[in-house]
Scaffold this motif. Structure first.
Motif, PDB file in Angstrom:
ATOM      1  N   GLU A   1      13.268 -33.087 -49.703  1.00 29.07           N
ATOM      2  CA  GLU A   1      12.559 -33.392 -50.951  1.00 29.07           C
ATOM      3  C   GLU A   1      12.601 -32.228 -51.939  1.00 29.07           C
ATOM      4  O   GLU A   1      12.859 -32.409 -53.121  1.00 29.07           O
TER       5      GLU A   1
ATOM      6  N   THR B   1      10.022 -38.917 -58.500  1.00 26.96           N
ATOM      7  CA  THR B   1      11.241 -38.220 -58.933  1.00 26.96           C
ATOM      8  C   THR B   1      11.658 -38.649 -60.340  1.00 26.96           C
ATOM      9  O   THR B   1      12.038 -37.817 -61.171  1.00 26.96           O
TER      10      THR B   1
ATOM     11  N   ALA C   1      16.602 -40.291 -53.671  1.00 28.93           N
ATOM     12  CA  ALA C   1      15.145 -40.403 -53.501  1.00 28.93           C
ATOM     13  C   ALA C   1      14.770 -41.673 -52.745  1.00 28.93           C
ATOM     14  O   ALA C   1      13.856 -41.662 -51.912  1.00 28.93           O
ATOM     15  N   THR C   2      15.493 -42.762 -53.000  1.00 29.84           N
ATOM     16  CA  THR C   2      15.188 -43.989 -52.244  1.00 29.84           C
ATOM     17  C   THR C   2      15.520 -43.809 -50.761  1.00 29.84           C
ATOM     18  O   THR C   2      14.854 -44.382 -49.899  1.00 29.84           O
TER      19      THR C   2
ATOM     20  N   TYR D   1       8.337 -41.924 -53.424  1.00 33.75           N
ATOM     21  CA  TYR D   1       8.910 -40.666 -53.864  1.00 33.75           C
ATOM     22  C   TYR D   1       9.865 -40.885 -55.031  1.00 33.75           C
ATOM     23  O   TYR D   1       9.965 -40.047 -55.946  1.00 33.75           O
ATOM     24  N   VAL D   2      10.569 -42.017 -55.021  1.00 35.03           N
ATOM     25  CA  VAL D   2      11.555 -42.261 -56.073  1.00 35.03           C
ATOM     26  C   VAL D   2      10.877 -42.358 -57.446  1.00 35.03           C
ATOM     27  O   VAL D   2      11.449 -41.927 -58.460  1.00 35.03           O
TER      28      VAL D   2
ATOM     29  N   ASP E   1      12.575 -42.162 -49.279  1.00 32.93           N
ATOM     30  CA  ASP E   1      11.532 -43.176 -49.065  1.00 32.93           C
ATOM     31  C   ASP E   1      11.848 -44.042 -47.844  1.00 32.93           C
ATOM     32  O   ASP E   1      10.976 -44.336 -47.033  1.00 32.93           O
TER      33      ASP E   1
ATOM     34  N   LEU F   1      16.051 -31.903 -53.341  1.00 38.37           N
ATOM     35  CA  LEU F   1      16.344 -32.992 -54.269  1.00 38.37           C
ATOM     36  C   LEU F   1      15.582 -32.771 -55.575  1.00 38.37           C
ATOM     37  O   LEU F   1      16.077 -33.072 -56.666  1.00 38.37           O
ATOM     38  N   GLY F   2      14.393 -32.197 -55.466  1.00 37.94           N
ATOM     39  CA  GLY F   2      13.621 -31.865 -56.678  1.00 37.94           C
ATOM     40  C   GLY F   2      14.347 -30.856 -57.552  1.00 37.94           C
ATOM     41  O   GLY F   2      14.308 -30.947 -58.786  1.00 37.94           O
TER      42      GLY F   2
ATOM     43  N   THR G   1      21.810 -33.870 -49.136  1.00 38.66           N
ATOM     44  CA  THR G   1      20.900 -32.936 -49.810  1.00 38.66           C
ATOM     45  C   THR G   1      21.600 -31.683 -50.359  1.00 38.66           C
ATOM     46  O   THR G   1      21.419 -31.350 -51.533  1.00 38.66           O
TER      47      THR G   1
END
Lengths: 593, 593
Positions: B292, B109, B366-367, B105-106, B370, B295-296, B388
Motif C-alpha cells: 500500500e 487511492t 489498488a483493486t 482502498y481503491v 482490496d 502504491l501510494g 508493487t
C-alpha cells in the motif's frame, strides 16, 4: 559539501591522444604542445577547484539581492572575479590586440568546462561577456571595438545578451522593443527584456548590453530586428565613464537554480544605443556566434554531469550499505560500499561513459570551430553547423539526466540541500532551455541543418563515420566487435531515419518534425559512439606502445565498451519511434486534449 | 500561478468502464455505484482544487520553520487540515469502528491522487498518519488500537514512520537506535532518526511515532529490529494527554522540494515506547503495509505528472509562438499557439498518455490490494506484490520525467519559480527516492519477486496478458494492429528478459541484477500497454453502444494509439541492454573508476 577536481588528465588525453590537435594543421595549433596545454589546464584547474568551486554552494544559498537598483552578488563572488581577471582567464581565446591571449577556442572550451563544473552561475558572468565581446568583434566598427573590447576582454566591463521579451522567446519576430534614430546617429531604445543573465551586478564598473530592437517603419517581423550596443554608463571619447544610461534592472527572477547569477528583467527607457552591424540584420549579428554559444551550453551539460558524477562516485565508494550478492567485499566493515551493487554500477557507468564521451564530442566540435575560423574551412563550418544542435540538445538533455542519476546514488541524502547534489540537478536544468530550448534545437537540426547545402554536411558526417569504420576494422577482432560493429549499426539507423524524413517529409513535414527530438538524440548517440571508437583506438595504441599508465587506458576501453553495449543501442528505439511518423502524434485536435 | 482540476471524469472511466469495479465480486464493491463514486470524487475534487491547490505554492515558498522546538507549517495549512478532518477525508478507507468510512482502498487511492496532485507536501501529513494507523491496525493489541486509532483516523493525532538513521537507509540491519525494556513492560528508546516526514508540526495535538529500534542482546542485524509506538505526549488511561515524551525534533531539513512538509531529524532520548507486534519482528510489522505504501508513492508520481501536464497543456494552447509549418492556424493572431508544433505535441502526448495509463495502472493495483485483503485472495496478493516495485519504480521515474517535460513546454518561464513548473519537478523528485529508492525496487523485483512462489505470479501475469490478447484479438483489425500486436510483442520482450535472467543469473546473479532497472522499466511499459489495450477496448465499446460523449472516447483511443506506437516499443531497448549481461557493467574494479 560536494568536492570537485578538474579532470585535466582526461582533457589532455582527448586533445593529444585522440584529436592530435598539434598535428591537425589548424593555424596556431602547432604551438599547442602537450606540456603547454597541460600547464594551462593545470592552472585553470587550480582556479576552478580552489577559487570557484568553494563558492558554488554559497552562490546557491545566498543568491543575488536587488536593493535600490543595485544587484549584490553572493559573498566572495567579487573577490573571485578579481582573481579570474588577474589570471587572464577572461580573455584566453580573445585577440591579443584587445588584451586577450589569442588561444584557440578549443582551449577556452576545455578550461571553460572546469569553470562551469566548479561554478556555473559564477562562470556565466564572464561567459555572457565573452559572447557580447565576440559579437562586437565580428560586427563592430573599429571605433566600437576600440571603445568596448579592451575592457570587455579583461572583464573590467561585463556584457549581456538581450533577446527575450515577456511575450516572445523563440519567435523574436514578435518583438516590441523600439529603437528610434536620433540626429546624432545614435538610437533611443525603449522596451522590456526578460531573462537577462548577468543583467545587473556589482562586479564590474560598466555593463555593455547588446539589445535586439526594431526601428519603427522597418520591415515586419524578424526582418526588421537590429542589434544595439547599450552601455549601462555611456563611454566618453577619452574612454572614461559618462552619464548613467536608461538601462535599469526591474527585478531579479527567482529560479530553480543558478541562483548565483543575476537573471534580470531589464527596462530600457529611451536608453542611448548604438547600432551594431547592419540595420535590420540584428538576428544575423546576434547569431554569428551561435555555434560557439550553443557549444558553450553543450559544455555546461557535460560540466554539471562531470561534477555530479565525481561526487556520486565518492559517495558510492564511501557509503556502506548492503552486501555484494556474489560475496562479501568488505568483511571488516558492517556492510560493503554501494559501488559493489550492479545497479549502482550501472548508474555510475552511465555517468562516466557519458561525461568522457561528451568531453571528446565537445572538444572535437570546438576544434571544428577553430578550423572553420582559423582556416576559413567551409566544410568544417558546415559540419559544426550541423552538429551544433546535436551538441546542445543531446548533451544538455543527457547531462541533466546524469545529474539526476548522480543524485539518486545518494538516496535521501541526494534530496536534501546539505549534500549539494540537488544543486547540480537544479543548475543543469537551465541548459536544456536557454540558448534555444532543446525542442528548437531538434527543429533546427531536422528542419534546417539536414538539408543545408543540399544535404552535403550530413553526407560528409556519414562518410566520416564510414571511413573511420573501414580504416579501423582491422585493429583487432575485439575492437571490431565491441566498437566498429555497434557504430556501423547505429550509423545505419541514423541514415534510415534520415531516409524516412526524406521520403515522408515531402508529403507532410510533420512526419519529419514529429521525429525531430528522437533524431537529435540518435544523432547524439552516434556521435558519442564515434568518440568512444576513437578513444578506444587511441587507448589501445597507447597500450600497444607500452605505456606506463596502462590502468588509465584499459579503464578507458572498458568504459567505451559499456557505452557501445548499453547506450548506443538507443538508436534502435529512436528509429522505431521516428518510423511511426506523425499520425499518432498529431491525431488529436487541440480542443480534444 | 499554476491551476489544477481534479480529473474526476477520467477516474470514473477507469473505475467503471475499464475495471468494472461494481461487478468485480470483491466484498463491498457492489456498493460502489457510478453515481456514488462520482459524488465522492466530485467532493474530493472540490477540496483538492479549492482548498489544497491554492496552498501548494505557499507551502513551497514558505516552507516549515523550527523555533524553540516548535515546527510551524506554512500559512493556511492548519485551516486546510481542519477542513480535511471535518470532511472525513482522513479516514476514508479506515474501519468504521475507529471512526473511518470503511471505503475500499481503491477509493482512497483515487481521492489521494487529487490531494497529492493539488498539494503533495500537505497531503503527506495525513498520508504518514494513514500508514502508521494501518500498522497499528494490523499489529496492535486491542488496547493499542483503542488508545491510538480513533484519534489517528480523524487526524486529531498524526503519525510518522521512523526507519532511516544517518548511516543507514536501505540497510536497516545497521541500525543503532536502542530500546531497553523497563519493569512495566514499556521500553526506553534512544537514538537518532533522520528524514522523518511530518516528524513535528503544529497541526495536531499529538504525534504518534512508529520507531524501529533494537533491543540490546537480541539477534544481530535486521533480525533484531523491533517496532515501537512512541507518542509525542504519553496517553493517560482515560485517553487524555499526559507527560511530554523524550521525542524531539533536532532539525528540519532543507530539501529540493516538498517544502511544506516538515522533514525532521528526530532525537529519541530515553523516550517511552511500546512494542508494536512481536519482538524482533519489526521489519515485518513495518512492511505489512508495504504494498500500500509503495502504491501510494506510485500514485504521487502520477499525481505530479497529471498536475504538471494540465498546466503545460494550458500554456501550449495559450502561448503564441511561431507558425504551423503546414499552414497558419491562427491567422488573426501574431503567431500560432505552441500546440501546433509537432515536437510540442509529442511532448504533450507523452505526458497525457503516461498520466492516463498510470492512473489505470494505479487503480488496477489498488483493486488488487482490496481483493487480497477483502477476499483474502492469495493470487491477488501475489500479483500485487510482484507489481508493487514496478508501480513504484516505473511510475515515479516516469512521473518525474513527465514533470521535466511539462516544464520544458514553458521555455524560460518553466525555470523561474513564478510559474510554478519548477515546483512540480522538485516535488516529484522525492518519490523516486523515498519508500525504497527505485534501484531497490528494481532489486526487489528481479532479486525477489520474480522467483517468489516458484515464479507463479509472474507466470500469472503473462497468462493474464496472453488471455487478454486472445480474447480481444477480434474486436477489429485496427484494434488488433494498434493494440494487441504491440502488447504481444512487448510482453514477448519481457518474457525474453526473464528467460535471460533465468539462464544467466544462476551462473552469476549480477547478470540479472545489472539488468534490474531496465527490467523494471520494461515491465512498467508492458503494464501501461495492457492498461491502454483495456482502455481502448472499453472506449470502443462505449462508441459502439452509441455514447453521447463520443469525443471523450475517440480521444482516449487516439491517446492509447500514441502510447502503443511511441512508448511501448521501449521494451526493445531495455531487452537489448539486458541481454548484454553484467560484463560491461562490472568490468572495472572499484579503484579503476
Amino acid at each position: 559539501m560536494p568536492s570537485f577536481t578538474s579532470p585535466t588528465k582526461d582533457t589532455q588525453f582527448v586533445l593529444h591522444d585522440v584529436l592530435n590537435i598539434q598535428e591537425s594543421g589548424i593555424p596556431g595549433f602547432d604551438e599547442l604542445e602537450r606540456d603547454f596545454t597541460g600547464a594551462v589546464l593545470t592552472e585553470a584547474g587550480k582556479v576552478a577547484d580552489n577559487v570557484l568551486h568553494p563558492l558554488n554552494v554559497v552562490g546557491d544559498k545566498e543568491g543575488c539581492r536587488l536593493e535600490n537598483g543595485v544587484v549584490y552578488t553572493p559573498t566572495g563572488f567579487k573577490e573571485a572575479f578579481e582573481q579570474m581577471k588577474e589570471g587572464g582567464w577572461t580573455g584566453l581565446d580573445m585577440p591579443e590586440e584587445f588584451g586577450g591571449q589569442n588561444m584557440p577556442y578549443v582551449i577556452g572550451t576545455a578550461v571553460g568546462e572546469y569553470f562551469s563544473a566548479a561554478n556555473q552561475a559564477f562562470t556565466m558572468y564572464q561567459g555572457l561577456t565573452h559572447g557580447a565581446a565576440s559579437a562586437i568583434l565580428a560586427h563592430g566598427t573599429d571605433a566600437q571595438k576600440a571603445t568596448y573590447l579592451p575592457n570587455m576582454v579583461s572583464c573590467e566591463w561585463t556584457g549581456t545578451m538581450n533577446l527575450t521579451e515577456p511575450h516572445c522567446g523563440t519567435d523574436l519576430g514578435l518583438m516590441r522593443t523600439k529603437a528610434e534614430l536620433q540626429e546624432d546617429g545614435s538610437y533611443k531604445i525603449s522596451g522590456q527584456k526578460i531573462f537577462i543573465s548577468s543583467g545587473e551586478h556589482d562586479m564590474a564598473e560598466n555593463i555593455i548590453h547588446l539589445v535586439l530592437a526594431k526601428v519603427p517603419g522597418g520591415p515586419e517581423g524578424i526582418k526588421g530586428v537590429s542589434l544595439f550596443i547599450v552601455p549601462k554608463f555611456l563611454v566618453n571619447e577619452d574612454g572614461s565613464l559618462g552619464a548613467r544610461n536608461g538601462a535599469t534592472v526591474g527585478n531579479i527572477e527567482e529560479k530553480m537554480g543558478i541562483h548565483g547569477n543575476s537573471t534580470c528583467v531589464m527596462n530600457y527607457d529611451e536608453a542611448t544605443g548604438y547600432l551594431l552591424g547592419d540595420l535590420n540584420k540584428g538576428m544575423r549579428a546576434m547569431f554569428t556566434m551561435m555555434n560557439e554559444a550553443r557549444l558553450g551550453v553543450a559544455m555546461q551539460g557535460l560540466a554539471q554531469a562531470e561534477a555530479a558524477y565525481q561526487n556520486a562516485l565518492i559517495y558510492a565508494k564511501d557509503r556502506l550499505q548492503g552486501r555484494d550478492v556474489t560475496g562479501v567485499k568488505n568483511p571488516e566493515g558492517p556492510a560493503d560500499p554501494l559501488i559493489v551493487h550492479p545497479d549502482i554500477r550501472r548508474n555510475l557507468m552511465d555517468q562516466k561513459s557519458f561525461a568522457e564521451g561528451a568531453r571528446a564530442f565537445v572538444l572535437w566540435g570546438a576544434t571544428m570551430i577553430d578550423k572553420a575560423h582559423r582556416s576559413e574551412d567551409k566544410d568544417a563550418d558546415g559540419l559544426i553547423s550541423l552538429l551544433t544542435p546535436v551538441l546542445k540538445g543531446f548533451l544538455t538533455d543527457k547531462g541533466y539526466d546524469m545529474t539526476v542519476q548522480a543524485q539518486q546514488v545518494y538516496g535521501g541524502h541526494g534530496y536534501i540541500e546539505e549534500w549539494g547534489m540537488s544543486q547540480y540537478t537544479r543548475d543543469a536544468r537551465i541548459a536544456m532551455i536557454y540558448e534555444g530550448a532543446n525542442g528548437v534545437q531538434a527543429l533546427d537540426l531536422v528542419g534546417r541543418k539536414l538539408a543545408q547545402d543540399g544535404g552535403k554536411h550530413v553526407m560528409a558526417f556519414f562518410e566520416l563515420v564510414k571511413n573511420f569504420c573501414k580504416e579501423n576494422a582491422d585493429i583487432s577482432e575485439d575492437y571490431a566487435k565491441d566498437f566498429i560493429d555497434p557504430l556501423k549499426s547505429a550509423s545505419k539507423d541514423l541514415q534510415a531515419a534520415g531516409m524516412f524524413f526524406m521520403q515522408n517529409g515531402m508529403k507532410n513535414p510533420n512526419h519529419a518534425l514529429a521525429g525531430s527530438n528522437d533524431f537529435m538524440h540518435m544523432f547524439g548517440h552516434v556521435c558519442l559512439g564515434l568518440m568512444w571508437a576513437m578513444m578506444a583506438k587511441s587507448a589501445q595504441a597507447a597500450l600497444d606502445a607500452g605505456t606506463t599508465d596502462a590502468d588509465f587506458y584499459t579503464t578507458k576501453i572498458a568504459t567505451g565498451r559499456y557505452y557501445m553495449a548499453r547506450q548506443l543501442c538507443s538508436t534502435k528505439l529512436h528509429l522505431a519511434r521516428i518510423e511511426t511518423g506523425a499520425d499518432t502524434v498529431m491525431a488529436l485536435d487541440a480542443e480534444q486534449f
